[in-house]
Enzyme design. Sequence first.
Site, PDB file in Angstrom:
ATOM      1  N   LYS A 168       0.836  -1.196   0.000  1.00 38.15           N
ATOM      2  CA  LYS A 168       0.000   0.000   0.000  1.00 38.15           C
ATOM      3  C   LYS A 168       0.874   1.251   0.000  1.00 38.15           C
ATOM      4  CE  LYS A 168      -3.995  -2.152   0.318  1.00 38.15           C
ATOM      5  NZ  LYS A 168      -5.076  -2.032  -0.680  1.00 38.15           N
ATOM      6  N   ASP A 197      -0.564   0.097  -4.396  1.00 40.42           N
ATOM      7  CA  ASP A 197      -1.996   0.423  -4.400  1.00 40.42           C
ATOM      8  C   ASP A 197      -2.229   1.672  -3.565  1.00 40.42           C
ATOM      9  OD1 ASP A 197      -4.746   0.467  -4.317  1.00 40.42           O
ATOM     10  OD2 ASP A 197      -4.982  -1.501  -3.388  1.00 40.42           O
ATOM     11  N   GLU A 223      -1.860   0.799  -8.660  1.00 42.76           N
ATOM     12  CA  GLU A 223      -3.288   0.497  -8.591  1.00 42.76           C
ATOM     13  C   GLU A 223      -4.090   1.639  -7.981  1.00 42.76           C
ATOM     14  OE1 GLU A 223      -5.959  -2.780  -6.128  1.00 42.76           O
ATOM     15  OE2 GLU A 223      -4.014  -3.356  -6.957  1.00 42.76           O
ATOM     16  N   GLU A 249     -11.528  -2.161  -9.044  1.00 45.70           N
ATOM     17  CA  GLU A 249     -12.228  -2.649  -7.863  1.00 45.70           C
ATOM     18  C   GLU A 249     -13.345  -1.715  -7.423  1.00 45.70           C
ATOM     19  OE1 GLU A 249     -10.431  -1.782  -3.685  1.00 45.70           O
ATOM     20  OE2 GLU A 249      -8.742  -2.311  -4.964  1.00 45.70           O
ATOM     21  N   ASP A 272     -13.966  -6.828  -9.799  1.00 48.68           N
ATOM     22  CA  ASP A 272     -14.322  -7.605  -8.615  1.00 48.68           C
ATOM     23  C   ASP A 272     -15.686  -8.232  -8.890  1.00 48.68           C
ATOM     24  OD1 ASP A 272     -15.666  -8.190  -6.110  1.00 48.68           O
ATOM     25  OD2 ASP A 272     -14.154  -7.013  -5.072  1.00 48.68           O
ATOM     26  N   HIS A 299      -9.741  -8.135  -8.099  1.00 56.26           N
ATOM     27  CA  HIS A 299      -9.602  -7.658  -6.723  1.00 56.26           C
ATOM     28  C   HIS A 299     -10.248  -8.619  -5.743  1.00 56.26           C
ATOM     29  CE1 HIS A 299     -11.646  -5.368  -3.367  1.00 56.26           C
ATOM     30  NE2 HIS A 299     -10.383  -5.050  -3.135  1.00 56.26           N
TER      31      HIS A 299
END
Length: 367
Positions: A168, A197, A223, A249, A272, A299
């Site tokens: 992250k 992400d 992401e 996502e 997703d 995702h």
Amino acid sequence: MTKIDQVEIAQIDIAPKVRRTDAIQSFVTQETVLVTLRCDDGSAGTGYTYTIGTGGSSIVALLRDHLAPRLIGRDPQSYEAIWRDLFFHTHATAVGAITSLALAAIDTALWDRNCRAASLPLWRMAGGAKSRVPLYTTEGGWLHLEPGDLVEQTLAAKAEGFLGAKVKVGKPHVAQDMARLSAVRDAVGADFELMVDANQSMSLSEAIRRARQYAELDLAWFEEPMPAEHVAAHAQLLASTSVPIAVGESMYHLSQFGEYMRQDACSIVQADVARVGGITPWLKIAHLAEAHNLAMCPHFLMELHVSLCAAVPNSRWVEYIPQLDDLTTSRLRIENGHALAPETPGIGIEWDADQLKARRKFDPIVI
């Protein structure tokens, strides 16, 4: 003709296995809404959907009051007709997260029933492109982790056989992101894939700035750098960097993915299955992505996405975040860094009836 004669709705809340934080939120609990369809020939199927902390009761209400009653008497094999009927029945609330999540619970239940009736696993019934898909982990890359812990957990993932890991990003300053990422890259080496992400936390100018810094780390993708509704901004970002841009996502309908592809605004598609309304629309998104020479890297929901990734030729990764272990008797099978597609009939998930009964939030609603 076989007909659906009963619909059962339940909700089970699951705490995350570890503390999960990103640039905008924490994963508080997985509200898991299950739908079981029973047919007059004795066949049945169970599907599910989820939230990460809010909205579960709204999904249940939409299913109970508006969607489930319309299933009674329908042919379970007509999932395309059923999906469109339910979508347009709730058109005043579509396209939106709650509607799509509710549709997904029904659609996955239909596919589960139909796969079981055909004695086929989902991945074969939906295309059968391959039996295994590379696996990366997100479970050790959360934003609150200090660089030393991040390195330790990523090295452990590599030692366990994972082929990549997601970290992250979105610390207050790019230097903080770079310190964490550089420490991980130095530790794992160049032959281990790293994904980052940002969870929609950045402006366009900040995303461009950070992508230029990230580029030296040879990332697999960047992401959700910005809010998903800003398609043109993603196109500008992608045109400015060599880092692949991944989105999906936080998108809820086929047309949204189509607009990203039309504007050359993404490199990787992360649909997703719950958030796009189920297996039926997920497969359309995957085939649309294939037509644009884009990879599918969905995702979350690894227990279901492993079968969908195995069904289509343009899937590249399955994301490892274990969440259903306490509710199921089935487990994701892993071999040499790859997730193996389940061979059992259905969507690949075997629910633990005793655990579902013990953990349910309310007595099942029966329509």
